[in-house]
Design a protein around this motif. Structure first.
Motif, PDB file in Angstrom:
ATOM      1  N   UNK A  63       0.878  -1.297  -0.128  1.00 54.55           N
ATOM      2  CA  UNK A  63      -0.017  -0.152  -0.088  1.00 54.55           C
ATOM      3  C   UNK A  63       0.778   1.162  -0.102  1.00 54.55           C
ATOM      4  N   UNK A  64       0.776   1.942  -1.059  1.00 61.25           N
ATOM      5  CA  UNK A  64       1.623   3.088  -1.084  1.00 61.25           C
ATOM      6  C   UNK A  64       1.617   4.096   0.075  1.00 61.25           C
ATOM      7  N   UNK A  65       3.272   4.610   0.421  1.00 59.63           N
ATOM      8  CA  UNK A  65       3.155   5.564   1.410  1.00 59.63           C
ATOM      9  C   UNK A  65       2.955   7.128   0.903  1.00 59.63           C
ATOM     10  N   UNK A  66       2.137   7.641   1.722  1.00 58.62           N
ATOM     11  CA  UNK A  66       1.770   9.085   1.590  1.00 58.62           C
ATOM     12  C   UNK A  66       1.458   9.697   2.518  1.00 58.62           C
ATOM     13  N   UNK A  67       1.901  10.782   2.989  1.00 58.66           N
ATOM     14  CA  UNK A  67       1.479  11.622   4.182  1.00 58.66           C
ATOM     15  C   UNK A  67       1.402  13.145   3.697  1.00 58.66           C
ATOM     16  N   UNK A 214      -6.931  14.408   6.748  1.00 56.04           N
ATOM     17  CA  UNK A 214      -5.669  14.315   6.042  1.00 56.04           C
ATOM     18  C   UNK A 214      -5.374  15.629   5.279  1.00 56.04           C
ATOM     19  N   UNK A 215      -6.430  16.334   4.914  1.00 51.98           N
ATOM     20  CA  UNK A 215      -6.159  17.343   4.003  1.00 51.98           C
ATOM     21  C   UNK A 215      -7.592  18.313   4.118  1.00 51.98           C
ATOM     22  N   UNK A 242      -7.194  11.874  19.578  1.00 52.53           N
ATOM     23  CA  UNK A 242      -7.449  13.406  19.947  1.00 52.53           C
ATOM     24  C   UNK A 242      -6.674  14.230  19.279  1.00 52.53           C
ATOM     25  N   UNK A 243      -5.383  13.890  19.148  1.00 57.09           N
ATOM     26  CA  UNK A 243      -4.349  14.854  18.567  1.00 57.09           C
ATOM     27  C   UNK A 243      -4.782  15.176  16.962  1.00 57.09           C
ATOM     28  N   UNK A 244      -5.755  14.280  16.467  1.00 54.52           N
ATOM     29  CA  UNK A 244      -6.039  14.616  15.048  1.00 54.52           C
ATOM     30  C   UNK A 244      -7.182  15.687  15.048  1.00 54.52           C
TER      31      UNK A 244
END
Ligand SMILES: *Cc1c(COP(=O)(O)O)cnc(C)c1O
Length: 395
Positions: A63-67, A214-215, A242-244
């Motif tokens: 599964x691709x890595x993307x952040x 995420x965006x 909670x940090x999200x």
């Protein structure tokens, strides 16, 4: 007893990217273009563990890595066990497989009448409209197709999906998912939602998306206009910790709800991320502060390579038990296991019923005390002494 939360504690700002113009930072296309997608990108900002380094090298086949830069900022780079880090940075555990694990853990491939449609429940369908996400959750239940790392070659045909829905009048509920539907352009979303709205039997439309998390920059006034135009559109977002909950996510949720989009949250119970009553309590309280109603808490599906992230479901039951009655009912999600192989979501609850007989239901309340609610079948109904004769009332 529990610390009161304060918005001052919520993340805000550009973190590691202070010099990027605000105009760029707040532009979702800039965020996508500048995603961290390689080992070198991560190592430019942080020291990875050996476990993570191996995981990153292997990710391209799984599964691709993307952040996104925005989400990367939420990682505590000093803490190898940071709960944000565990969700998006691959680990060597992804290369392992346990006998109970599967590539299609909830049997979606078996209930797929046309490409992109999963029709498991009688009145509703899952409509997969893309295989791409803004960032990739390492426990993704659809990693077989998402990001195409496993060469699934998913080519969603909107038209055949729409045609299937048009031809099945029993479908009253359409859930757009993927991949992340909000990665589609405004024009495509407008078209898709417009077409769905034209189908008379489609009463309920919702979008499953982790884009606000995420965006959040993707939630623009133009996008909100599209939801308004085709509303009511409901949305399920995916916040685990909670940090999200940041100022940017809060702003995105505010824009969505002002556009008439009710938002629910679906969390996945993950080991060393949120399998803890205090963390979960903080999360659900923050969700309410953002106008988001906790909807489901999922036991992690048996996706291949997820053993290091799967929590004990007994912990999930314990967490729900610690919340029910002890905090706002609105904040408590339904804990479910999506039955392995394709049985659908099964609610998993703490036991409040001690006994049901013909006479009564005997139950335990949130603090463990026993109560009895008598059943009609066993009730002895008599006229009370001072009541008038029934016949005089019935004429
Ligand atoms: C989860 C899911 C749905 C939606 O279920 P709800 O309980 O209505 O939220 C629909 N179809 C499929 C295949 C699902 O996995």
């Amino acid at each position: 007893m529990y610390p009161i939360d304060s918005l001052d504690n919520w993340h805000r700002g550009q973190g590691l990217w202070p010099d990027v113009a605000a105009e760029d930072w707040n532009n979702w296309k800039w965020q996508l273009k500048n995603r961290l997608t390689k080992l070198e990108h991560l190592e430019a900002h942080m020291q990875l563990t050996a476990d993570e380094r191996v995981g990153c090298l292997f990710a391209k086949d799984k599964l691709a890595l993307a952040i996104t830069p925005y989400f990367f900022n939420l990682i505590d780079r000093e803490d190898p066990d940071c709960p944000i880090r565990r969700q998006v940075i691959p680990r060597a555990g992804e290369m392992l497989t346990a006998p109970e694990e599967m590539l299609d853990p909830v049997g979606e491939e078996n209930t797929k009448p046309v490409d992109g449609i999963v029709h498991r429940y009688p009145d509703r369908v899952l409509f997969l409209v893309t295989d791409r996400c803004a960032a990739y959750c390492r426990y993704c239940t659809r990693s077989r197709l998402v990001s195409n790392a496993q060469d699934y070659n998913f080519h969603p045909e909107f038209e055949s999906g729409l045609q299937y829905i048009r031809e099945h009048p029993e479908i009253r509920d359409v859930l757009l998912s993927g991949g992340d539907p909000l990665l589609l352009s405004d024009r495509k979303l407008d078209h898709l939602l417009g077409e769905l709205r034209q189908i008379p039997h489609v009463e309920f439309i919702r979008i499953g998306s982790r884009i606000p998390v995420f965006l959040p920059q993707r939630i623009t006034p133009e996008l909100c206009e599209i939801f308004k135009k085709h509303g009511p559109i409901w949305m399920s977002i995916h916040v685990n910790h909670p940090s999200e909950c940041t100022h940017a996510l809060r702003d995105a949720c505010e824009q969505l709800t002002y556009a008439g989009v009710p938002i629910g949250n679906q969390s996945v119970l993950l080991r060393q991320v949120n399998d803890d009553a205090e963390i979960m309590r903080s999360l659900i309280h923050r969700l309410l502060m953002m106008r988001v109603r906790p909807y489901y808490l999922y036991q992690c599906d048996l996706i291949t390579g997820s053993a290091h992230l799967r929590a004990d479901p007994r912990k999930g039951i314990e967490i729900i038990q610690s919340l029910r009655g002890h905090t706002t009912g609105y904040s408590i999600p339904q804990f479910v296991i999506d039955a392995p192989g394709g049985g659908g979501k099964v609610p998993i609850n703490p036991e409040y019923i001690k006994e049901i007989t013909d006479e009564a239901i005997v139950m335990r309340n949130f603090s463990g005390d026993e109560y009895r609610y008598p059943l009609v079948a066993g009730a002895k109904v008599e006229k009370s002494a001072d009541a008038p004769e029934l016949e005089t009332l019935l004429v």
